[in-house]
Motif scaffolding. Structure first.
Motif, PDB file in Angstrom:
ATOM      1  N   ALA A   1     -25.392  -8.174  -8.737  1.00 55.29           N
ATOM      2  CA  ALA A   1     -24.526  -7.018  -8.467  1.00 55.29           C
ATOM      3  C   ALA A   1     -25.234  -5.712  -8.783  1.00 55.29           C
ATOM      4  CB  ALA A   1     -23.239  -7.121  -9.285  1.00 55.29           C
ATOM      5  N   SER A   2     -25.180  -4.769  -7.846  1.00 57.71           N
ATOM      6  CA  SER A   2     -25.676  -3.391  -8.003  1.00 57.71           C
ATOM      7  C   SER A   2     -27.194  -3.276  -8.068  1.00 57.71           C
ATOM      8  CB  SER A   2     -25.068  -2.726  -9.254  1.00 57.71           C
ATOM      9  OG  SER A   2     -23.656  -2.737  -9.195  1.00 57.71           O
ATOM     10  N   LEU A   3     -27.922  -4.359  -7.838  1.00 58.68           N
ATOM     11  CA  LEU A   3     -29.381  -4.289  -7.894  1.00 58.68           C
ATOM     12  C   LEU A   3     -29.957  -3.733  -6.594  1.00 58.68           C
ATOM     13  CD1 LEU A   3     -30.451  -7.632  -9.613  1.00 58.68           C
ATOM     14  CD2 LEU A   3     -30.424  -5.335 -10.615  1.00 58.68           C
ATOM     15  N   ALA A   4     -31.033  -2.972  -6.716  1.00 60.38           N
ATOM     16  CA  ALA A   4     -31.798  -2.543  -5.548  1.00 60.38           C
ATOM     17  C   ALA A   4     -32.457  -3.765  -4.916  1.00 60.38           C
ATOM     18  CB  ALA A   4     -32.849  -1.527  -5.974  1.00 60.38           C
ATOM     19  N   PRO A   5     -32.797  -3.694  -3.617  1.00 59.40           N
ATOM     20  CA  PRO A   5     -33.330  -4.875  -2.929  1.00 59.40           C
ATOM     21  C   PRO A   5     -34.520  -5.523  -3.621  1.00 59.40           C
ATOM     22  CG  PRO A   5     -32.732  -3.212  -1.318  1.00 59.40           C
ATOM     23  CD  PRO A   5     -32.555  -2.572  -2.676  1.00 59.40           C
ATOM     24  N   ALA A   6     -35.485  -4.729  -4.087  1.00 64.77           N
ATOM     25  CA  ALA A   6     -36.669  -5.322  -4.720  1.00 64.77           C
ATOM     26  C   ALA A   6     -36.301  -6.032  -6.016  1.00 64.77           C
ATOM     27  CB  ALA A   6     -37.724  -4.247  -4.980  1.00 64.77           C
ATOM     28  N   ALA A   7     -35.448  -5.402  -6.834  1.00 61.76           N
ATOM     29  CA  ALA A   7     -35.033  -6.014  -8.095  1.00 61.76           C
ATOM     30  C   ALA A   7     -34.207  -7.269  -7.840  1.00 61.76           C
ATOM     31  CB  ALA A   7     -34.244  -5.012  -8.929  1.00 61.76           C
ATOM     32  N   ARG A   8     -33.374  -7.213  -6.796  1.00 59.10           N
ATOM     33  CA  ARG A   8     -32.571  -8.381  -6.435  1.00 59.10           C
ATOM     34  C   ARG A   8     -33.470  -9.556  -6.045  1.00 59.10           C
ATOM     35  NH1 ARG A   8     -31.301 -10.443  -1.762  1.00 59.10           N
ATOM     36  NH2 ARG A   8     -29.353 -11.635  -1.472  1.00 59.10           N
ATOM     37  N   HIS A   9     -34.480  -9.294  -5.215  1.00 57.37           N
ATOM     38  CA  HIS A   9     -35.422 -10.334  -4.797  1.00 57.37           C
ATOM     39  C   HIS A   9     -36.124 -10.932  -6.005  1.00 57.37           C
ATOM     40  CE1 HIS A   9     -39.523 -11.670  -3.672  1.00 57.37           C
ATOM     41  NE2 HIS A   9     -38.894 -12.225  -2.647  1.00 57.37           N
ATOM     42  N   ASP A  10     -36.585 -10.084  -6.918  1.00 54.19           N
ATOM     43  CA  ASP A  10     -37.304 -10.568  -8.097  1.00 54.19           C
ATOM     44  C   ASP A  10     -36.402 -11.433  -8.977  1.00 54.19           C
ATOM     45  OD1 ASP A  10     -39.543  -9.221  -7.244  1.00 54.19           O
ATOM     46  OD2 ASP A  10     -39.307  -7.532  -8.634  1.00 54.19           O
ATOM     47  N   LEU A  11     -35.131 -11.039  -9.106  1.00 55.29           N
ATOM     48  CA  LEU A  11     -34.214 -11.807  -9.946  1.00 55.29           C
ATOM     49  C   LEU A  11     -33.939 -13.180  -9.327  1.00 55.29           C
ATOM     50  CD1 LEU A  11     -32.489 -11.808 -12.510  1.00 55.29           C
ATOM     51  CD2 LEU A  11     -30.587 -10.954 -11.125  1.00 55.29           C
ATOM     52  N   ILE A  12     -33.759 -13.225  -8.024  1.00 53.30           N
ATOM     53  CA  ILE A  12     -33.532 -14.509  -7.361  1.00 53.30           C
ATOM     54  C   ILE A  12     -34.745 -15.416  -7.544  1.00 53.30           C
ATOM     55  CG2 ILE A  12     -33.243 -15.634  -5.112  1.00 53.30           C
ATOM     56  CD1 ILE A  12     -31.522 -13.202  -4.299  1.00 53.30           C
ATOM     57  N   GLU A  13     -35.946 -14.857  -7.410  1.00 58.11           N
ATOM     58  CA  GLU A  13     -37.151 -15.662  -7.621  1.00 58.11           C
ATOM     59  C   GLU A  13     -37.217 -16.184  -9.055  1.00 58.11           C
ATOM     60  OE1 GLU A  13     -39.518 -16.695  -5.393  1.00 58.11           O
ATOM     61  OE2 GLU A  13     -37.975 -15.977  -4.020  1.00 58.11           O
ATOM     62  N   LEU A  14     -36.812 -15.352 -10.024  1.00 57.37           N
ATOM     63  CA  LEU A  14     -36.778 -15.794 -11.423  1.00 57.37           C
ATOM     64  C   LEU A  14     -35.792 -16.944 -11.587  1.00 57.37           C
ATOM     65  CD1 LEU A  14     -37.129 -15.617 -14.504  1.00 57.37           C
ATOM     66  CD2 LEU A  14     -35.463 -13.741 -14.484  1.00 57.37           C
ATOM     67  N   MET A  15     -34.595 -16.805 -11.043  1.00 55.19           N
ATOM     68  CA  MET A  15     -33.584 -17.855 -11.172  1.00 55.19           C
ATOM     69  C   MET A  15     -34.050 -19.145 -10.527  1.00 55.19           C
ATOM     70  SD  MET A  15     -30.293 -15.424 -10.395  1.00 55.19           S
ATOM     71  CE  MET A  15     -29.141 -16.780 -10.195  1.00 55.19           C
ATOM     72  N   ARG A  16     -34.752 -19.038  -9.417  1.00 61.96           N
ATOM     73  CA  ARG A  16     -35.259 -20.222  -8.732  1.00 61.96           C
ATOM     74  C   ARG A  16     -36.248 -20.994  -9.614  1.00 61.96           C
ATOM     75  NH1 ARG A  16     -36.701 -17.921  -4.172  1.00 61.96           N
ATOM     76  NH2 ARG A  16     -34.950 -18.650  -2.916  1.00 61.96           N
ATOM     77  N   ARG A  17     -37.005 -20.280 -10.426  1.00 66.43           N
ATOM     78  CA  ARG A  17     -38.022 -20.931 -11.269  1.00 66.43           C
ATOM     79  C   ARG A  17     -37.449 -21.558 -12.533  1.00 66.43           C
ATOM     80  NH1 ARG A  17     -40.782 -16.008 -10.181  1.00 66.43           N
ATOM     81  NH2 ARG A  17     -40.403 -15.316 -12.329  1.00 66.43           N
ATOM     82  N   LEU A  18     -36.278 -21.139 -12.956  1.00 63.76           N
ATOM     83  CA  LEU A  18     -35.734 -21.642 -14.212  1.00 63.76           C
ATOM     84  C   LEU A  18     -35.346 -23.113 -14.079  1.00 63.76           C
ATOM     85  CD1 LEU A  18     -33.519 -18.583 -15.225  1.00 63.76           C
ATOM     86  CD2 LEU A  18     -35.725 -19.249 -16.198  1.00 63.76           C
ATOM     87  N   PRO A  19     -35.608 -23.930 -15.098  1.00 67.68           N
ATOM     88  CA  PRO A  19     -35.367 -25.369 -14.978  1.00 67.68           C
ATOM     89  C   PRO A  19     -33.927 -25.788 -15.240  1.00 67.68           C
ATOM     90  CG  PRO A  19     -36.349 -24.896 -17.110  1.00 67.68           C
ATOM     91  CD  PRO A  19     -36.324 -23.587 -16.363  1.00 67.68           C
TER      92      PRO A  19
END
Length: 259
Positions: free
Chosen positions: A178-196
């Protein structure tokens, strides 16, 4: 970029989460959830979708024991009760929609160290956990910064680190993009994808659910309206629109990368 395969749960093992008849009514009588039955498998990323008022945030707080309702919640077979709530909270880490609800200390390191320190761990273990959590979210080197000086995307990462420092087996995230700029949103999704960890992600961000979730549940008025593979449900435009979910401009959501 797709997620790598996650380890399959052991045969006969209980689900990471099992909700049976879960209901909640707010003090003013407003129903939050009504009879939700749901299993979440170990290693699964479950997207919980729904319009405002559907019960998504209520669900996240029930899973962590911050709210207590009717019905039962089992975490890897452990029933959430008054006697087990502290143990369950150590296993189920909750990320609030607003990171400022979790960041209140003078420095980033103080915030991330707070929960394990409160658990009574020794100082060396607390430092190790805090620094490892910050490294996991790409915030190593920011230990002495003041949280209020960080960008929203950085604060979200630090908030996730405060949860990871507890080393939970399940992450419950309320509107993480919520409320994230596109680049920050992309980075957060990539982080969540990596979490086990097993993840339950409450969101109205259909694009994120498409990119991240293996399965989605649609909540509406506190009830489960649909439950199935992410690619199947996110491609059902009549279903989404019937429950107040509108895909972003540019076409239907399409198949989930995690499905």
């Amino acid at each position: 970029m797709s997620r790598g395969p996650r380890p399959a749960p052991a045969p006969g093992a209980p689900p990471a989460l099992r909700l049976s008849g879960l209901s909640y009514r707010y003090p003013d009588g407003t129903p939050g959830l009504s009879g939700v039955d749901l299993d979440v498998a170990e290693g699964e990323i479950l997207g919980v979708l729904g319009p405002n008022g559907a019960g998504k945030s209520t669900l996240t707080r029930l899973l962590n024991g911050l709210l207590r309702g009717e019905g039962t919640i089992d975490v890897f077979g452990e029933r959430l009760t008054d006697a087990t709530v502290r143990s369950v909270r150590a296993r189920v880490g909750l990320l609030f929609a607003n990171p400022d609800d979790q960041l209140f200390s003078p420095t980033v390191l103080d915030d991330v160290a707070y929960a394990p320190l409160y658990q009574g761990l020794d100082a060396g273990e607390v430092r190790e956990r805090a620094r490892a959590a910050l490294a996991a979210v790409g915030m190593a080197g920011h230990e002495q910064r003041a949280p209020h000086r960080l960008s929203l995307g950085e604060r979200k990462r630090v908030a996730i680190a405060t949860v990871l420092s507890m080393r939970p087996e399940i992450l419950v995230l309320d509107e993480p993009t919520a409320s994230l700029a596109p680049a920050a949103r992309h980075d957060l999704i990539e982080l969540m994808r990596r979490l086990p960890q097993t993840q339950v992600v409450a969101t109205h961000d259909l694009s994120m659910a498409r990119d991240l979730a293996t399965r989605v549940v649609v909540l509406d008025r506190g009830r489960v309206a649909a439950d199935g593979p992410a690619g199947e449900l996110l491609g059902d435009l009549p279903l989404l629109r019937a429950h107040g979910l509108e895909p972003a401009p540019g076409g239907p959501p399409g198949r989930s990368r995690g499905a």
